[in-house]
Structures are given as C-alpha cells and as structure tokens.
Design a protein around this motif. Structure first.
Motif, PDB file in Angstrom:
ATOM      1  N   THR A 222     -21.467 -25.209 -18.064  1.00 28.91           N
ATOM      2  CA  THR A 222     -20.662 -26.426 -18.113  1.00 28.91           C
ATOM      3  C   THR A 222     -19.199 -26.053 -18.279  1.00 28.91           C
ATOM      4  O   THR A 222     -18.853 -25.293 -19.188  1.00 28.91           O
ATOM      5  CB  THR A 222     -21.094 -27.320 -19.289  1.00 28.91           C
ATOM      6  OG1 THR A 222     -22.476 -27.650 -19.141  1.00 28.91           O
ATOM      7  CG2 THR A 222     -20.260 -28.594 -19.326  1.00 28.91           C
ATOM      8  N   VAL A 223     -18.354 -26.564 -17.401  1.00 32.87           N
ATOM      9  CA  VAL A 223     -16.920 -26.330 -17.513  1.00 32.87           C
ATOM     10  C   VAL A 223     -16.349 -27.356 -18.488  1.00 32.87           C
ATOM     11  O   VAL A 223     -16.342 -28.560 -18.223  1.00 32.87           O
ATOM     12  CB  VAL A 223     -16.229 -26.445 -16.139  1.00 32.87           C
ATOM     13  CG1 VAL A 223     -14.720 -26.264 -16.294  1.00 32.87           C
ATOM     14  CG2 VAL A 223     -16.790 -25.408 -15.172  1.00 32.87           C
ATOM     15  N   ILE A 224     -15.862 -26.875 -19.640  1.00 38.18           N
ATOM     16  CA  ILE A 224     -15.345 -27.751 -20.681  1.00 38.18           C
ATOM     17  C   ILE A 224     -13.906 -28.151 -20.380  1.00 38.18           C
ATOM     18  O   ILE A 224     -13.517 -29.314 -20.542  1.00 38.18           O
ATOM     19  CB  ILE A 224     -15.443 -27.058 -22.044  1.00 38.18           C
ATOM     20  CG1 ILE A 224     -16.912 -26.770 -22.380  1.00 38.18           C
ATOM     21  CG2 ILE A 224     -14.802 -27.903 -23.138  1.00 38.18           C
ATOM     22  CD1 ILE A 224     -17.096 -25.946 -23.635  1.00 38.18           C
ATOM     23  N   SER A 225     -13.093 -27.205 -19.973  1.00 35.15           N
ATOM     24  CA  SER A 225     -11.707 -27.482 -19.606  1.00 35.15           C
ATOM     25  C   SER A 225     -11.265 -26.440 -18.597  1.00 35.15           C
ATOM     26  O   SER A 225     -11.817 -25.339 -18.546  1.00 35.15           O
ATOM     27  CB  SER A 225     -10.788 -27.444 -20.835  1.00 35.15           C
ATOM     28  OG  SER A 225     -10.773 -26.141 -21.413  1.00 35.15           O
ATOM     29  N   GLU A 226     -10.252 -26.771 -17.781  1.00 39.04           N
ATOM     30  CA  GLU A 226      -9.784 -25.817 -16.790  1.00 39.04           C
ATOM     31  C   GLU A 226      -8.428 -26.254 -16.248  1.00 39.04           C
ATOM     32  O   GLU A 226      -8.034 -27.418 -16.357  1.00 39.04           O
ATOM     33  CB  GLU A 226     -10.779 -25.673 -15.633  1.00 39.04           C
ATOM     34  CG  GLU A 226     -11.005 -26.929 -14.836  1.00 39.04           C
ATOM     35  CD  GLU A 226     -12.026 -26.749 -13.706  1.00 39.04           C
ATOM     36  OE1 GLU A 226     -12.349 -25.603 -13.357  1.00 39.04           O
ATOM     37  OE2 GLU A 226     -12.493 -27.782 -13.176  1.00 39.04           O
TER      38      GLU A 226
ATOM     39  N   ASP B 103     -19.146 -23.204 -20.989  1.00 36.74           N
ATOM     40  CA  ASP B 103     -20.279 -23.091 -21.915  1.00 36.74           C
ATOM     41  C   ASP B 103     -21.530 -22.730 -21.118  1.00 36.74           C
ATOM     42  O   ASP B 103     -21.964 -23.492 -20.256  1.00 36.74           O
ATOM     43  CB  ASP B 103     -20.481 -24.408 -22.660  1.00 36.74           C
ATOM     44  CG  ASP B 103     -21.471 -24.290 -23.806  1.00 36.74           C
ATOM     45  OD1 ASP B 103     -22.273 -23.334 -23.802  1.00 36.74           O
ATOM     46  OD2 ASP B 103     -21.461 -25.153 -24.703  1.00 36.74           O
ATOM     47  N   ASN B 104     -22.097 -21.558 -21.412  1.00 32.87           N
ATOM     48  CA  ASN B 104     -23.311 -21.116 -20.719  1.00 32.87           C
ATOM     49  C   ASN B 104     -24.590 -21.542 -21.416  1.00 32.87           C
ATOM     50  O   ASN B 104     -25.688 -21.230 -20.919  1.00 32.87           O
ATOM     51  CB  ASN B 104     -23.311 -19.587 -20.575  1.00 32.87           C
ATOM     52  CG  ASN B 104     -22.378 -19.120 -19.490  1.00 32.87           C
ATOM     53  OD1 ASN B 104     -22.029 -19.870 -18.597  1.00 32.87           O
ATOM     54  ND2 ASN B 104     -21.953 -17.870 -19.580  1.00 32.87           N
ATOM     55  N   GLY B 105     -24.489 -22.212 -22.545  1.00 33.28           N
ATOM     56  CA  GLY B 105     -25.678 -22.651 -23.249  1.00 33.28           C
ATOM     57  C   GLY B 105     -26.545 -21.470 -23.657  1.00 33.28           C
ATOM     58  O   GLY B 105     -26.063 -20.449 -24.138  1.00 33.28           O
TER      59      GLY B 105
END
Length: 261
Positions: free
Chosen positions: A32-36, A76-78
């Motif tokens: 999941t891309v949290i910010s970029e 986030d790769n969980g």
C-alpha cells in the motif's frame, strides 16, 4: 513493514527526447502506498499509464537539456509471506489467461533450450513450491554474484555458461528454469531494503497455488523488504527508463529505509 523509498535520476538530453519511466511503487494487493511525490524536470505534461491487472504505473513525457526525475514514497508491505515449499503447481488448463505469456520463451529467457536440463535436475520434486526453491538453491550454489561479467545484452543462456552475473542475470536464469518446468515466471523491478549498494533491483515471481509469489534469486533482500515497481517477461519489459534517442546518464541515486509507522 513500512519502507521509505527515494529515486533521483539525472540525465542530459541533447535534444527534445521522448521518455517513458517506471519508478513508481506499484499499487498491488501486497503493498500500500501511504504517501508519495513525483517531479520530472521540464515543462512538458506527464502522461500517466496504469495497468489494472498488475498495479504498475509508468509515465511518459518529453525532456531536454539536463533534467532530474525525483520520486519519493512511503510504502506498507504488511505481512508479505515467503513462497511455501508446498505451493501447488497448476495445469495449463487451470491458469488465468494473463499467466500464459509467462510460460513462453522471451528475449532474455530462452526457456525452450533448457527443458531437458530442468526436467532432469528438478522434476523429481512433486510440489511447485519445492521445485522453485530447488531452482533458487541451484542458483545460489552454481552462480556467483559478480559485477562486470555481464552486459545489457546478456541472456540466461550466457549466464548459464559463465556461472556469474548480477541481479538481472540471476533473475533471467531463474525465470528460464521455472518456465522450463511449466511454472509461470515473470521479471519484477523493485526497490530493495538492505541492498548494498542501493540500486534498482531485479527479482522474479512465480504463479503457484492461485497467486503470484515474490522470490529474490540473489538472496540479497528479504521479500518483506521489497517494493515492487513493474513486472514483465524479462528485463526488456521492466526498464526504469526508456528513451527515444541516446542520452547521458549523470546520476542514479536510490535509497530504501525503514519508515516509522
């Protein structure tokens, strides 16, 4: 696991040049891309491309003079699981349609030339996951990680002879052997935690037990430390930068660090 990735690419272009770049973290189910943020030098607009099937993103634009492309993200790769030895191999009739191209030979992965070797070396194992792990063990035992042995034109066949190469060579040979065993395998470009020195990393993934599983044939980075970017048949499909004419690469700086959750 949350990772902070950054890529800074600086190029010199003698004239206006068409560019296609693949450096953004994929929007896939396992990350999941949290910010970029993304900036690309020049005043030309960016054409954004998104592949819904794989989640990979690319952009196209025109650049001239000296131009810098900078991408930063927190991903986030969980809890990404490693490939289990018991993962089931599929019959061709069971595979999704989009897996079928990854059974076939490609430019850098001439799997048709390795069928006899792969069948003799690995076919005694019953489960697909066990076969892939046996391929990874074979690569670790028989191929040395050595920079400068290979070039951008080196195929898996050449690496099999030289028994040395870098990440893309390990990946091409691993893909070739898996395809020779009737296991769909595709190349993956990635950011990789703990990779030294930091750089774009080439690994691959296999389709077993109804899903794709990431593996690093070099064993230089754990799968939970991988941020996938793009996937394809081989390195020709996952280049981080493709240009319409020659240019001067002046800087490539990659960093991957743990991010505070």
């Amino acid at each position: 696991m949350q990772l902070r990735v950054r890529a800074e690419l600086v190029y010199g272009f003698q004239a206006a040049t068409q560019v296609r770049a693949s450096i953004e973290a994929a929007l896939s189910a396992d990350q999941t891309v949290i910010s970029e943020s993304l900036t690309a030098g020049g005043d030309q607009p960016l054409v954004r491309d998104f592949d819904e099937a794989t989640g990979q993103r690319q952009f196209r634009t025109s650049l001239s003079g000296e131009a810098a492309i900078i991408y930063e993200a927190v991903v986030d790769n969980g809890e990404r699981a490693p490939l289990p030895h018991g993962a089931r191999e599929h019959l061709w009739s069971e595979l999704p349609l989009d897996c079928l191209p990854y059974l076939l030979p490609s430019r850098f992965c001439p799997s048709d030339k390795f069928m006899r070797f792969a069948q003799r070396e690995f076919s005694g194992l019953s489960d697909g996951g066990a076969k892939v792990h046996a391929v990874l063990d074979w690569l670790h035992e028989h191929v040395d990680y050595v920079a400068g042995v290979s070039t951008a034109e080196t195929t898996a066949e050449r690496t099999f002879v030289d028994r040395a190469g870098v990440c893309r060579d390990f990946t091409h040979l691993g893909i070739t052997l898996c395809r020779s065993l009737n296991i769909p395998a595709r190349a993956v470009s990635a950011y990789a935690w703990k990779l030294a020195p930091p750089d774009f990393h080439a690994i691959f993934e296999v389709y077993l037990g109804g899903q794709w599983w990431l593996v690093d044939p070099t064993r230089l980075s754990p799968v939970e430390g991988i941020v996938r970017i793009a996937c394809g048949r081989d390195a020709a499909d996952i280049a981080f930068m493709t240009t319409s004419q020659n240019c001067d690469c002046r800087k490539v700086a990659i960093s991957v660090e743990l991010a505070q959750p």
